[in-house]
Design a protein around this motif. Structure first.
Motif, PDB file in Angstrom:
ATOM      1  N   GLY A   1     -10.291 -53.750  10.306  1.00 11.67           N
ATOM      2  CA  GLY A   1     -10.268 -54.860  11.240  1.00 11.67           C
ATOM      3  C   GLY A   1      -8.956 -54.871  12.000  1.00 11.67           C
ATOM      4  O   GLY A   1      -7.896 -54.580  11.429  1.00 11.67           O
ATOM      5  N   TYR A   2      -8.995 -55.163  13.298  1.00  9.67           N
ATOM      6  CA  TYR A   2      -7.821 -55.063  14.175  1.00  9.67           C
ATOM      7  C   TYR A   2      -7.254 -53.637  14.184  1.00  9.67           C
ATOM      8  O   TYR A   2      -6.075 -53.430  14.456  1.00  9.67           O
ATOM      9  CB  TYR A   2      -6.703 -56.023  13.737  1.00  9.67           C
ATOM     10  CG  TYR A   2      -7.101 -57.466  13.631  1.00  9.67           C
ATOM     11  CD1 TYR A   2      -7.102 -58.311  14.739  1.00  9.67           C
ATOM     12  CD2 TYR A   2      -7.460 -58.011  12.394  1.00  9.67           C
ATOM     13  CE1 TYR A   2      -7.455 -59.645  14.626  1.00  9.67           C
ATOM     14  CE2 TYR A   2      -7.817 -59.342  12.270  1.00  9.67           C
ATOM     15  CZ  TYR A   2      -7.822 -60.155  13.385  1.00  9.67           C
ATOM     16  OH  TYR A   2      -8.169 -61.479  13.258  1.00  9.67           O
ATOM     17  N   SER A   3      -8.083 -52.646  13.815  1.00 12.68           N
ATOM     18  CA  SER A   3      -7.681 -51.233  13.702  1.00 12.68           C
ATOM     19  C   SER A   3      -6.664 -50.995  12.587  1.00 12.68           C
ATOM     20  O   SER A   3      -5.960 -49.981  12.580  1.00 12.68           O
ATOM     21  CB  SER A   3      -7.121 -50.705  15.031  1.00 12.68           C
ATOM     22  OG  SER A   3      -8.088 -50.809  16.060  1.00 12.68           O
ATOM     23  N   THR A   4      -6.569 -51.900  11.625  1.00 10.62           N
ATOM     24  CA  THR A   4      -5.600 -51.755  10.545  1.00 10.62           C
ATOM     25  C   THR A   4      -5.975 -50.632   9.591  1.00 10.62           C
ATOM     26  O   THR A   4      -7.134 -50.235   9.483  1.00 10.62           O
ATOM     27  CB  THR A   4      -5.487 -53.060   9.743  1.00 10.62           C
ATOM     28  OG1 THR A   4      -6.799 -53.429   9.267  1.00 10.62           O
ATOM     29  CG2 THR A   4      -4.912 -54.176  10.588  1.00 10.62           C
ATOM     30  N   HIS A   5      -4.963 -50.152   8.838  1.00  7.95           N
ATOM     31  CA  HIS A   5      -5.174 -49.142   7.804  1.00  7.95           C
ATOM     32  C   HIS A   5      -3.952 -49.112   6.896  1.00  7.95           C
ATOM     33  O   HIS A   5      -2.846 -49.480   7.308  1.00  7.95           O
ATOM     34  CB  HIS A   5      -5.391 -47.757   8.435  1.00  7.95           C
ATOM     35  CG  HIS A   5      -4.301 -47.349   9.386  1.00  7.95           C
ATOM     36  ND1 HIS A   5      -3.143 -46.706   8.988  1.00  7.95           N
ATOM     37  CD2 HIS A   5      -4.178 -47.526  10.725  1.00  7.95           C
ATOM     38  CE1 HIS A   5      -2.370 -46.477  10.030  1.00  7.95           C
ATOM     39  NE2 HIS A   5      -2.978 -46.970  11.108  1.00  7.95           N
TER      40      HIS A   5
END
Length: 277
Positions: A151-155
């Motif tokens: 989500g939100y490009s998080t990792h």
């Protein structure tokens, strides 16, 4: 011998904190007294005395406002943050630690801390809404405490959360897989007093809330999770998963599942040891 009989409406008497007057159409006068056992906090588990920034060894007695871009190879101590990004959509950070910090915001449907990094740790930190104490309404709440699940490009790669205090959230720590299955450890932390979402949002604790394929290598050890979750307290909803260890936790709360691991495929090496439900 004949006994003595006294007619009395007991609900009209003085009641202790363990007695409550309730409506009961089958009772005389339509009222009755309900007795409940006192709530007893569990001992020996994470709580207000041993988690969060106030209990960080060396805490100087106050926090200082921290701002600016988070940097790799840096420890942030006794900082007062609102919403932050650890890295961003184009920058992956490494070796970032937060010690004795507070993250505080009211942002329904939004994330408190977005992580884009590897070897990230949160020790003796507090995640809370912008109110002084529970209960927390939906409008006072925030969606995610630490998000690293896409989500939100998080990792995130390796992640450690230790002796931290989470409340007022909808979903505490959503995770997803990463290359090499790095270890994610959540330990000695207290999850409690989730927001009252009024049915607007699902409420979960630690887990995986979307389809991310096969992944694993998560240790959840010696946490107290007595937050009310209308979905799951421990919430790995898809999978398949491997090497998830749930050890020595106090799990109480729920409204959906206490523990959910695996909705897809075959789960392997899932270990439960010495938990209290």
């Amino acid at each position: 011998a004949a006994g003595s009989v006294v007619s009395r409406e007991v609900e009209s008497g003085t009641k202790t904190s363990q007695a409550t007057q309730v409506a009961d159409t089958s009772a005389s006068g339509g009222q009755a007294v309900m007795f409940t056992a006192p709530a007893v906090a569990p001992s020996g588990w994470p709580d207000a005395t041993n988690t969060g920034y106030l209990n960080a060894p060396g805490y100087p007695g106050s926090l200082h406002a921290c701002s600016g871009t988070i940097q790799s190879n840096t420890t942030y101590s006794y900082c007062d943050f609102s919403q932050i990004k650890v890295g961003d959509e184009t920058t992956t950070l490494s070796n970032v630690s937060f010690y004795g910090c507070r993250f505080k915001v009211s942002a329904p449907g939004e994330a408190m801390v977005r992580v884009y990094g590897n070897n990230i740790s949160f020790d003796y930190s507090t995640f809370q809404p912008n109110v002084s104490a529970p209960p927390v309404t939906y409008n006072q709440s925030y969606q995610y405490a630490i998000i690293a699940d896409g989500g939100y490009s998080t990792h995130v790669g390796a992640l450690t959360v230790d002796h931290s205090n989470f409340w007022g959230f909808h979903d505490a720590i959503p995770l997803a897989g990463a290359s090499g299955n790095p270890l994610r450890t959540i330990k000695n932390s207290w999850f409690h007093d989730t927001a009252d979402t009024g049915g607007i949002a699902h409420v979960d604790g630690i887990g995986d809330l979307d389809t991310h394929g096969a992944w694993g290598n998560v240790t959840i050890d010696h946490n107290r999770m007595d937050h009310q979750a209308n979905s799951s307290v421990i919430s790995f909803q898809y999978g398949p998963y491997n090497n998830i260890r749930v050890t020595n936790n106090y799990i109480a709360g729920g409204g959906g599942y206490a523990v959910e691991i695996g909705g897809t495929g075959t789960q392997t090496n899932i270990t439960f040891t010495d938990n209290t439900y």
